[in-house]
Design a protein around this motif. Structure first.
Motif, PDB file in Angstrom:
ATOM      1  N   LEU A 136       0.826  -1.202   0.000  1.00 13.78           N
ATOM      2  CA  LEU A 136       0.000   0.000   0.000  1.00 13.78           C
ATOM      3  C   LEU A 136       0.866   1.260   0.000  1.00 13.78           C
ATOM      4  N   ASP A 137       1.947   1.237   0.776  1.00 19.26           N
ATOM      5  CA  ASP A 137       2.847   2.396   0.832  1.00 19.26           C
ATOM      6  C   ASP A 137       3.504   2.667  -0.525  1.00 19.26           C
ATOM      7  N   ASP A 138       3.636   1.620  -1.341  1.00 12.02           N
ATOM      8  CA  ASP A 138       4.200   1.782  -2.681  1.00 12.02           C
ATOM      9  C   ASP A 138       3.170   2.262  -3.701  1.00 12.02           C
ATOM     10  N   GLY A 139       1.947   2.525  -3.228  1.00  9.04           N
ATOM     11  CA  GLY A 139       0.899   2.996  -4.126  1.00  9.04           C
ATOM     12  C   GLY A 139       0.273   1.905  -4.956  1.00  9.04           C
ATOM     13  N   LEU A 140       0.406   0.652  -4.512  1.00  8.57           N
ATOM     14  CA  LEU A 140      -0.120  -0.503  -5.232  1.00  8.57           C
ATOM     15  C   LEU A 140      -1.300  -1.102  -4.478  1.00  8.57           C
ATOM     16  N   ARG A 141      -2.035  -1.977  -5.149  1.00 12.40           N
ATOM     17  CA  ARG A 141      -3.150  -2.667  -4.504  1.00 12.40           C
ATOM     18  C   ARG A 141      -2.733  -4.095  -4.161  1.00 12.40           C
ATOM     19  N   PRO A 142      -2.831  -4.501  -2.897  1.00 16.80           N
ATOM     20  CA  PRO A 142      -2.479  -5.868  -2.525  1.00 16.80           C
ATOM     21  C   PRO A 142      -3.616  -6.842  -2.807  1.00 16.80           C
ATOM     22  N   MET A 143      -3.236  -8.039  -3.240  1.00 21.42           N
ATOM     23  CA  MET A 143      -4.212  -9.097  -3.437  1.00 21.42           C
ATOM     24  C   MET A 143      -3.583 -10.427  -3.042  1.00 21.42           C
TER      25      MET A 143
END
Length: 276
Positions: free
Chosen positions: A236-243
């Protein structure tokens, strides 16, 4: 215009042709994109097919090695029928298929018609994604990146993971060492290694949490929750969405991921094929 099916052994070509289609639904197509974005291996690196309706790509099938199941993107019945028929007619012997539940059932049905074989559902999963983390209760220890000296222990853990899920990991030695070289493996450490997880490289704004495993002797101490939470926070801190993918038969892991903020996106089914 009837749909047409094209094939290639070049995963880079398949990704270039199908990229717009795949990236329009990155959560459901994440694993297919991960495979297509990998470097082309030497030797027989599998085969890839895409379905074109005359105006655009409307489906893609990836078999990343001759021994692996086909991974199929969501697609409608006409595209599924065309893809399954073209692959069967080419003489490729698929050991099975993995896709969203509706697509997998359609593909398995068409495959059995074409091959006079059988298809048996063998594994049910759920795609989950998180918009934000719900922090777990803290556990003793900290997250650290796995290093080469962890290899033997992690290989053993991955073999245990495969045995427990009923989904053995082929060539776990190679896989662990490869992922160590790519800095994708993480460990929860409290003076000793007690839990592990992997984080895949980002594709289309998505990064996947994978291979979450805690040996039996270390369970019940919130280690898995904290290793997943730490990796999720970093994504999330990298601006990505976790799945991640969950095993629908494992109520413990499903409850854990829900408690951390992961929510269901889609059910995935695998079918194993056999000859008459």
């Amino acid at each position: 215009m009837p749909v047409r099916v094209f094939s290639s052994r070049d995963r880079g070509e398949a990704y270039r042709v199908g990229r717009s289609f795949l990236e329009a639904d990155p959560l459901r197509n994440c694993v297919v994109m991960e495979i297509l974005c990998q470097p082309q291996p030497s030797g027989d690196g599998g085969q890839f097919w895409w379905v074109d309706d005359g105006t655009r790509v409307c489906g893609l099938v990836a078999q990343h090695s001759p021994e692996s199941m086909a991974l199929v993107s969501p697609m409608d019945k006409e595209a599924v029928d065309a893809a399954a028929a073209a692959i069967a007619e080419s003489g490729v012997d698929l050991p099975g298929v993995s896709a969203d539940a509706a697509t997998a059932a359609l593909f398995a049905g068409k495959w059995t018609e074409r091959t006079n074989g059988a298809a048996v559902p063998c594994f049910a999963q759920r795609i989950c994604a998180a918009e934000a983390l719900l922090p777990p209760q803290p556990a003793e220890g900290r997250l650290r990146r796995a290093v080469d000296t962890d290899a033997d222990e992690l290989i053993g853990w991955l073999d245990e993971f495969g045995a427990e899920t009923g989904d053995p990991v082929p060539d776990s030695d190679w896989l662990i060492r490869q992922r160590l070289s790519e800095h994708e493996l993480w460990i929860w450490d409290c003076g000793r290694s007690v839990s592990m997880a992997a984080r895949t490289p980002a594709v289309a704004g998505i990064s996947r949490v994978q291979a979450v495993f805690t040996p039996r002797q270390h369970r019940g101490q919130r280690f898995a929750a904290n290793v997943v939470a730490a990796i999720t926070t970093a994504i999330l801190d990298d601006g990505l969405r976790p799945m991640l993918y969950t095993d629908l038969a494992n109520s413990t892991s499903n409850m854990l991921y829900r408690s951390l903020g992961y929510r269901a996106v889609e059910e995935v089914t695998r079918y194993r094929f056999s000859h008459p």
